[in-house]
Each structure stands twice: as structure tokens, then as C-alpha cells.
Design a protein around this motif. Structure first.
Motif, PDB file in Angstrom:
ATOM      1  N   GLY A  34       4.360  11.866   4.210  1.00 37.38           N
ATOM      2  CA  GLY A  34       3.795  10.598   4.677  1.00 37.38           C
ATOM      3  C   GLY A  34       2.817   9.964   3.713  1.00 37.38           C
ATOM      4  N   TYR A  35       2.819  10.416   2.445  1.00 38.45           N
ATOM      5  CA  TYR A  35       1.837   9.915   1.477  1.00 38.45           C
ATOM      6  C   TYR A  35       1.897   8.398   1.326  1.00 38.45           C
ATOM      7  CZ  TYR A  35      -0.299   8.887  -3.047  1.00 38.45           C
ATOM      8  OH  TYR A  35      -1.059   8.337  -4.040  1.00 38.45           O
ATOM      9  N   ILE A  36       3.088   7.867   1.052  1.00 39.98           N
ATOM     10  CA  ILE A  36       3.219   6.436   0.794  1.00 39.98           C
ATOM     11  C   ILE A  36       2.770   5.627   2.010  1.00 39.98           C
ATOM     12  CG2 ILE A  36       4.933   4.580   0.524  1.00 39.98           C
ATOM     13  CD1 ILE A  36       4.177   5.846  -2.089  1.00 39.98           C
ATOM     14  N   ALA A  37       3.189   6.053   3.194  1.00 42.95           N
ATOM     15  CA  ALA A  37       2.813   5.326   4.407  1.00 42.95           C
ATOM     16  C   ALA A  37       1.300   5.343   4.606  1.00 42.95           C
ATOM     17  CB  ALA A  37       3.509   5.938   5.620  1.00 42.95           C
ATOM     18  N   THR A  38       0.662   6.481   4.373  1.00 42.06           N
ATOM     19  CA  THR A  38      -0.780   6.602   4.604  1.00 42.06           C
ATOM     20  C   THR A  38      -1.586   5.784   3.608  1.00 42.06           C
ATOM     21  OG1 THR A  38      -0.519   8.800   5.575  1.00 42.06           O
ATOM     22  CG2 THR A  38      -2.700   8.224   4.745  1.00 42.06           C
ATOM     23  N   ILE A  39      -1.272   5.917   2.325  1.00 44.65           N
ATOM     24  CA  ILE A  39      -2.046   5.186   1.306  1.00 44.65           C
ATOM     25  C   ILE A  39      -1.787   3.686   1.429  1.00 44.65           C
ATOM     26  CG2 ILE A  39      -2.530   4.941  -1.147  1.00 44.65           C
ATOM     27  CD1 ILE A  39      -3.354   7.622   0.091  1.00 44.65           C
ATOM     28  N   ALA A  40      -0.547   3.299   1.717  1.00 47.49           N
ATOM     29  CA  ALA A  40      -0.262   1.883   1.945  1.00 47.49           C
ATOM     30  C   ALA A  40      -1.000   1.386   3.171  1.00 47.49           C
ATOM     31  CB  ALA A  40       1.238   1.665   2.101  1.00 47.49           C
ATOM     32  N   LEU A  75      -0.154  -4.932  11.408  1.00 41.67           N
ATOM     33  CA  LEU A  75       0.895  -4.110  10.814  1.00 41.67           C
ATOM     34  C   LEU A  75       0.793  -2.681  11.310  1.00 41.67           C
ATOM     35  CD1 LEU A  75       0.668  -5.245   7.068  1.00 41.67           C
ATOM     36  CD2 LEU A  75       2.325  -6.008   8.758  1.00 41.67           C
ATOM     37  N   ILE A  76       1.937  -2.098  11.561  1.00 35.47           N
ATOM     38  CA  ILE A  76       2.038  -0.667  11.818  1.00 35.47           C
ATOM     39  C   ILE A  76       3.072  -0.121  10.833  1.00 35.47           C
ATOM     40  CG2 ILE A  76       2.883   1.078  13.432  1.00 35.47           C
ATOM     41  CD1 ILE A  76       1.637  -0.521  15.685  1.00 35.47           C
ATOM     42  N   LEU A  77       2.709   0.926  10.092  1.00 39.01           N
ATOM     43  CA  LEU A  77       3.620   1.511   9.122  1.00 39.01           C
ATOM     44  C   LEU A  77       4.207   2.804   9.686  1.00 39.01           C
ATOM     45  CD1 LEU A  77       1.723   1.015   5.725  1.00 39.01           C
ATOM     46  CD2 LEU A  77       3.104  -0.592   7.033  1.00 39.01           C
TER      47      LEU A  77
END
Length: 790
Positions: A587-593, A637-639
Motif C-alpha cells: 500500500g506504499y503508493i496509496a499511502t504516500i499519495a 478523495l479516497i484512495l
């Protein structure tokens, strides 16, 4: 009769002021937002001081309390929304006396200052004088002793906001990578024109006393020549520059010429070297059609890039923590970053070192000046010189130590693969090694072996790889196939092509491939060579590193998409977008974004999704839209990571939100898909690709002359290069303490310990999202109305 109890006054809520000073920098608004929301979350009150120190001196309406919803949407805004101005009055004690009075009257006894070294020096002077200023205000009758008693200690915390990246003790300052992005975009745009007309361009960038922007721009764009103030060219540089450019154009066939000039460029006698003087030399001596482009203040403008958004957010949060932790006698801290680690450093030590660099330059002690920049600076400068041209006779190794280095890309394409390969090729040619590209991964190697020679392995020429400096994807082709699919043929190919080392660029598949080769060494002696992995994947899920090439490019692409989506959501009444991100089981990309765009919530595989979470988030959104104080046109926004749940898909969540909103808001799904993998590599991925690629080649080189058995016996002969905390190091894959055994979750294709997981809670903290119950009990007396997202 009982004596009536004296009512106990509630403890005074801490008031924290925040100001931006000096030149504006992208990311300053993100820092202010983080300070405001973290202060409120911590039970403090936040005050914005407008127009920098001028607002502190003049007081009145220039010092205003800021509430949670006041900073909504600030992450994507450029410049500084609370203003910045030069203030001559604050340089005088009388001005600082007025500032102290205004702060006491407002009950503010802590300041977060975001600016350059001058602004931070002023803040520390203010803190040192604070007790004396209060005594003077009491002595003159402007304030009473009772008024000043609660504010005897002033806490100062610095954040470095500067596009020049000129502060010592930190790898990056807020705004520097956004500015570098503007520069690279501009140079990339002139590539086509330069090549079409075989034209030269001299690009002048900011950097009066610091050459960081110029150096990183030269690396990121493959510039032919570079001028920076810390390391002026030697006497006779005009001849050297013309010689290199002539060789690149006439002997190697390069059609474009790019020269990067920092505005503070000078020769070794401190005489200014102007961009127009460089242009005249190229025009008159070489007859080269040359143009000058002075980028000017366009370098400051526009929204912050992904790195500056999350850097400013993390540093703003850390600044509030530092204020609450700092003791009266502790030196003022400045929040810095080393590699991937946020740290606190003595503010005045950092300022002193920064000023010493300028003094060394003025004294013509350029070597010391280079050494006093951050540790990366000199390393990057040497790497640029070694790769800008392949001919360095003194650097070539003896014949017996020259190696045949195979380069292969494994896994999905990622920004940075091509620049890393370019760096490896250039370094190999400089040292006399032979760089060999394996096309289309291990399946390509096996499919086109000697029985079917189609050129799957071939030497890479300098000119070919030089053009890869800003290309996305993989020019030599990449493939998810692994050696285990045909280990026998793979070993035969290694022997046939006489590989002395293997440089693997890619994601978890690359990690797996090298693991398989390492474990097959007993059976296949051909694999008893250095096997090095440079992680390159948008998922950032390779054990042994906290940073993978391509992840920053993906984040920039994703926040561009999310900014456009939010604009659409804000233009429609009360709309929520559920955006699906890539990243596999990480979930790195989702969290940092989520941090970078101010998401309301982020759903990741590590936590999963359940009906209670969705129900709580629906209620949270209903409450937000019902109590948004007239700002109901702000989109949210919700990722959702693509693998967060097999049941609750992006569309299902959007539909559930729409159904349960009961008319309070609308919901839509958005899937950027492979858009996240495309585009040109970000400047960060380009410069780190160069640094990491060369480090890998140097590590491989250390095995030159060793026997296969000696190589196989060394655990670090099969290793991953990576960033861990504040260090860059090689981690061995095998052995009882190696990455394969200790740090790898093979089933989920990710590291066992993911450093960024703690940031997931920070996303919730800064959005005000409740993580259990209804949320109201988590913020007594505040309620949801003060905890709006974005």
C-alpha cells in the motif's frame, strides 16, 4: 457548612504561530497545513502570521487564528498563501520588541518558521533575546509582569523552505525538487528543437551561491557542460568545453548540445561566467547555432511535486512534535531529512555550516566548499563528470580488471530504469568494462541463445544510452519471466556470452530472479559472479530498501491525476471520488499519495477493508458535508489500493457511498490504471538512478580479479542496493541473516517490515478521519465539523 470549592481554571491551550519568510517555495503551503492540523490535533491553537516577519512586527489582523477547515486544499497550491515579505524592521531590536509584544498579547509562545538561512537566523536571534525583550516591555510599561509571566520561554522550530537546496545538514529543502522539475520540463521541451536543428542551448538556472539545481539539472538532462559556484572550471575551460562538445557532436554523432549555467557561476578568480558569454564562445569558436534560455522565476511557480508535498507534511508534523518536546534550554532545532529519515538538527549549527560554505567560496577554497555541502553533493558532481563523457584515460582500469557486465530489466516498467542503465553504461565505458544489454529479460536471453542468434545480448554504445536520460519505460525491454523457467539455458547463455557480472534493474521479480540464480550457484558455476539488484518498481515493495526507482515518478503522475479529479469534484456539488491506485500487495503508493493529495481515507492491503470501516467513513462524509460551513463545493478523495480487497472493489465502494449518502453527497469511481507507470522519469528518479547505478558498478568492480569460488563465498556478491533510514547500503540476499530469510514476505511479495506503515495513521490524523467508533469521542468539544479532509 462546607467551604465552597474554588473553581479550577482549565489549563491554557498552547498557541503555536507559523510563518513563511524569504523567497517562496512550492510546498510551503503543505508545511503550514501540516503545522495547523497537527497543532489542533495535539490540543493546541494555531495562528498564521501573514507576510512573514512583517506580520509579526505589525501585528493586528496580520496575526490570525487558523482553524482546521481554513487550510483545506492547500497542498496543491503553489507559493505561500500566508504571504512572505522582506522586513527590515525585524532586523533591528526595536522591531523585535514590537514583535514580542504582539506575540504576548496574542498568547503565542512558539513559532514554526519556514524559510531560508536568513529567516531562520533571525528566528534564533529572536529566541535568544526573548527574556530581555519581555523585561524591557515590562520596564517601559507596555506590558505588565502578569501578562508576560506565562510566556517566559519562546520555542522556535525551523523548516527550510528554499528552491536552491542551500542549507547544510539536510539532503533536501522544501521546494527544491519542485523547482528542479520545472527546470527539467523546460530542458526536455527544448530537446526536440535542439536535435532537429543540431542546435545548442545554454540554460541559466537559479542558484546564486549554491549549484544544487544546476548540478541536478545537468544530471537529469544529460547536459554536455556545467557551471556551478562551488567548483569553478579550471583555467582554459573555454578550450575544454569546446573540445568536449566537438567530440560529442562530430565523433559520437550527438545532435543536441545542452550547457547548464547556475546564476552564480564564476571562474577560479571569482569572475562571473554569464550564460551569454558561454553562448558567444560556442557561436564564435564552434560556429554552433546557440540560444540562451533564462528560466528565471518560472522555477518557483506552480504546485509542489509529490516529494515536496510529503516532505513538507512530514516536516510540519515533526515541527509541532519538536515544539511540544523542546525544553527551555535546548537549542532551537531545524527539521531536516537524511536519505529517507526525518531528523532534528541544531538550527544554528546548520546555519553556521551554510554560511561557512559561502565563506570558503569567497576565499577560493573550492575543495572545502564542496566537502561542506551535504554528503550527496560531491558524490553527484563526481558521478556527473564521469558519465558526461566516456573518455577519462586515467580512470580506465588495467586489462586484467576489466569486466563484461550484463544488464537486464526484470518485471514491470518503471521510471528510472533507462537512466540507471545509461549511468551503468557510461561508467563501464569510462573504466574500460564492456556493458552488455540483455533484451527482453531472461525469456529474451533464453529464447535467442546461440542456436537462434537474434541479438538478444549486445554491447551498448555511449550515444545510444545517452539518449535514455529522460526516457520512461525500458528501452532494452523488460519481462516478468524468471531464470527458473529454463535454468539450464540461462546458465549456458551466461557461459556463452562470458558474463563477469550481472546488474539487474527491476522490482520483486528482479529480487526473485537473483535469489534463484544465487541458490543455483552450486549446480551452475556460471552464476558465481556478482549479482546486484537495483530496485525499480512503482510498488516500492523490494526487501532491502525504502526507495525504489519509479515510485517517485508514479507518485507525481498519480497526484496530477488526483488534482484534476479533485477539480472536477469541487466543480460539482458535494462529490467524492474513489481513486484506485496500483501497487500490488503493498500500500506504499496509496499511502504516500494520500499524504500528498490530502485524501480523506486510504485503503491498503496491509489493513484490508471491512463493512465497519466503510460504514464509519460513510457517516464521516455525511457529517462533513452537512457541517462544512458553506464550503460544500470542495471535492474529497479516497484512495484504494488495487489489492486492498477482492470483495470491496473501487466501483463497489463508490456505489455503496452513493447509496448510503442519502442525498448528502455524490460518489464516483476513477481508475488511472497504467497511466501511473508512464511518462518521463521524475528528476528524483533520474538523479537517484545515476547515483545508485554507479554505486552498483563500483560494488561489482570490487570483485574484479577474484575467483568464482571466492565471489560465491562472499554474501554481498548477491545483494540489493537500497536506502535504509539515513544510509545507502548493500544488503546480502543469502545466509541466515540475509534478506531472503529475514526480511521477505514471499507470499505477499513485499518486505516483512514496511517502514511507511506508520504514515497510514498520519493520513487519518491530518484528514480528521475517525478510525474507531463514531469519531466524536476522539476530539471532545471539537466534533467532526473541525476535521474536514483535504
Amino acid at each position: 457548612m462546607a467551604t465552597p470549592k474554588t473553581p479550577v481554571e482549565p489549563p491554557r491551550r498552547r498557541r503555536i504561530g507559523v510563518l513563511t519568510s524569504g523567497g517562496d517555495a512550492p510546498g510551503m503551503n503543505g508545511a503550514v497545513r501540516a503545522v495547523v492540523r497537527m497543532a489542533i490535533h495535539s490540543g493546541c491553537e494555531a495562528y498564521a502570521i501573514h507576510e512573514g516577519y512583517e506580520g509579526l512586527v505589525n501585528g493586528g489582523n496580520m496575526i490570525r487564528q487558523v482553524h482546521w477547515e481554513d487550510v483545506r486544499g492547500w497542498l496543491s497550491r503553489g507559493g505561500t498563501l500566508i504571504g512572505s515579505a522582506r522586513c527590515a524592521a525585524f532586523r533591528e531590536r526595536s522591531g523585535r520588541l514590537r514583535a514580542a509584544r504582539n506575540m504576548v498579547l496574542r498568547g503565542i509562545d512558539a513559532l514554526v518558521v519556514c524559510g531560508g538561512d536568513g529567516s531562520l537566523t533571525g528566528a534564533d536571534v529572536f529566541r535568544a533575546e526573548w527574556p530581555g525583550l519581555l523585561r524591557e516591555l515590562v520596564a517601559t510599561g507596555e506590558l505588565t509582569e502578569a501578562q508576560t509571566r506565562p510566556y517566559q520561554v519562546l520555542n522556535i522550530v525551523g523548516l527550510v523552505g528554499s528552491i536552491d537546496n542551500d542549507m547544510s545538514s539536510t539532503d533536501a529543502t522544501i521546494g527544491c525538487y519542485s523547482s528542479l522539475t520545472r527546470i527539467c520540463d523546460a530542458v526536455d521541451d527544448v530537446f526536440d528543437t535542439a536535435s532537429s536543428h543540431q542546435r545548442g542551448f545554454v540554460i541559466e538556472v537559479m542558484g546564486r551561491h549554491c549549484g544544487w539545481l544546476a548540478l541536478m539539472a545537468a544530471i537529469s538532462t544529460g547536459a554536455d557542460w556545467l557551471f556551478i559556484p562551488e567548483m569553478p572550471p579550471r583555467d582554459g575551460w573555454e578550450d575544454d568545453m569546446c573540445s568536449i562538445i566537438t567530440k560529442n557532436r562530430k565523433e559520437r554523432g550527438k545532435r543536441r548540445t545542452i550547457v547548464i549555467v547556475a546564476e552564480g557561476a564564476q571562474d577560479r578568480n571569482l569572475k562571473k561566467i554569464s550564460s551569454y558569454a558561454v553562448k558567444d564562445i560556442l557561436s564564435t569558436r564552434l560556429g554552433l547555432d546557440t540560444r540562451v534560455t533564462v528560466l528565471g522565476h518560472t522555477q518557483r511557480g506552480g504546485p509542489a511535486c509529490a516529494y515536496d508535498r510529503w516532505l513538507s507534511t512530514l516536516q510540519g508534523v515533526e515541527a509541532v512534535k519538536a515544539i511540544l518536546d523542546t525544553t527551555p534550554t535546548a537549542p532551537s532545532p531545524v527539521i531536516t531529512i537524511r536519505e529517507n529519515k526525518i531528523e532534528r538538527t541544531s538550527l544554528m549549527d546548520a546555519v553556521r555550516l551554510t554560511k561557512e560554505v559561502s565563506a570558503r567560496i569567497e576565499a577560493k577554497d573550492f575543495e572545502t566548499a564542496m566537502n561542506m555541502r551535504d554528503a550527496e553533493f560531491k558524490e553527484y558532481h563526481r558521478a556527473y563528470l564521469n558519465t558526461a563523457t566516456p573518455e577519462h584515460p586515467k580512470m580506465a582500469l588495467p586489462e586484467g580488471k576489466r569486466m563484461r557486465v550484463a544488464i537486464v530489466h526484470v518485471g514491470a516498467p518503471a521510471g528510472g530504469m533507462n537512466p540507471a542503465t545509461r549511468a551503468a553504461v557510461a561508467y563501464c565505458l569510462t573504466r574500460g568494462h564492456t556493458p552488455l544489454a540483455i533484451h527482453n529479460g531472461f525469456p529474451g536471453l533464453c529464447r535467442h541463445h546461440a542456436d537462434k542468434p537474434v541479438g538478444s545480448v549486445r554491447e551498448v554504445e555511449w550515444l545510444e544510452s545517452d539518449n535514455w536520460v529522460n526516457e520512461g519505460g525500458s528501452e532494452i525491454g523488460t519481462n516478468r519471466g524468471l531464470p527458473s523457467e529454463d535454468m539450464e539455458t540461462t546458465a549456458w547463455c551466461f557461459e556463452h556470452y562470458r558474463f563477469d557480472a550481472l546488474f539487474v534493474v527491476g522490482g520483486f521479480e528482479a529480487f526473485t530472479a537473483v535469489s534463484q540464480l544465487r541458490r543455483a550457484r552450486d549446480k551452475y558455476p556460471a552464476f558465481r559472479i556478482p549479482l546486484i539488484v537495483l530496485p525499480a518498481t512503482i510498488s516500492n515493495n523490494v526487501p532491502g530498501t525504502e526507495y525504489s526507482l519509479g515510485s517517485d515518478t508514479c507518485l507525481n503522475t498519480l497526484i496530477t491525476f488526483c488534482d484534476a479529479i479533485r477539480q472536477s469534484a469541487s466543480s460539482s456539488r458535494r462529490r467524492v471520488f474513489v481513486v484506485e491506485t496500483q501497487g500490488g500487495q503493498s500500500g506504499y503508493i496509496a499511502t504516500i499519495a494520500g499524504l500528498a493529495v490530502g485524501a480523506t481515507a486510504v485503503y491498503i492491503p496491509e489493513e484490508g477493508i471491512d463493512i465497519q470501516t466503510l460504514s464509519r467513513d460513510i457517516e464521516f462524509l455525511r457529517h462533513n458535508f452537512a457541517h462544512d460551513k458553506g464550503a460544500n463545493r470542495a471535492g474529497k478523495l479516497i484512495l484504494r489500493n488495487e489489492c486492498a480487497s477482492s470483495t470491496y472493489t473501487t466501483q463497489v465502494i463508490a456505489d455503496m457511498f452513493m447509496e448510503e449518502a442519502k442525498g448528502r453527497f455524490e460518489s464516483r469511481a476513477a481508475v488511472p490504471g497504467h497511466f501511473q507507470q508512464g511518462g518521463k522519469p521524475s528528476p528524483m528518479d533520474r538523479v537517484r538512478a545515476l547515483r545508485m547505478g554507479i554505486k552498483c558498478m563500483q560494488h561489482i568492480e570490487s570483485y574484479a580479479g577474484m575467483s568464482p569460488d571466492e565471489i560465491a563465498a562472499d554474501p554481498r556478491s548477491a545483494a540489493v542496493i537500497g536506502v535504509k533510514g539515513s544510509q545507502v547500503l548493500f544488503s546480502p540476499m543469502g545466509g541466515p541473516d540475509g534478506l531472503e530469510a529475514k526480511e521477505t514476505d514471499w507470499e505477499r511479495r513485499r518486505p516483512k517490515t514496511e517502514f511507511w506503515l506508520e504514515l497510514q495513521q498520519l493520513v487519518n490524523t491530518l484528514s480528521g478521519r475517525p478510525t474507531q467508533g463514531t469519531g466524536a469521542e476522539e476530539h471532545p468539544g471539537e466534533g467532526w465539523g473541525c476535521y474536514e479532509s483535504t
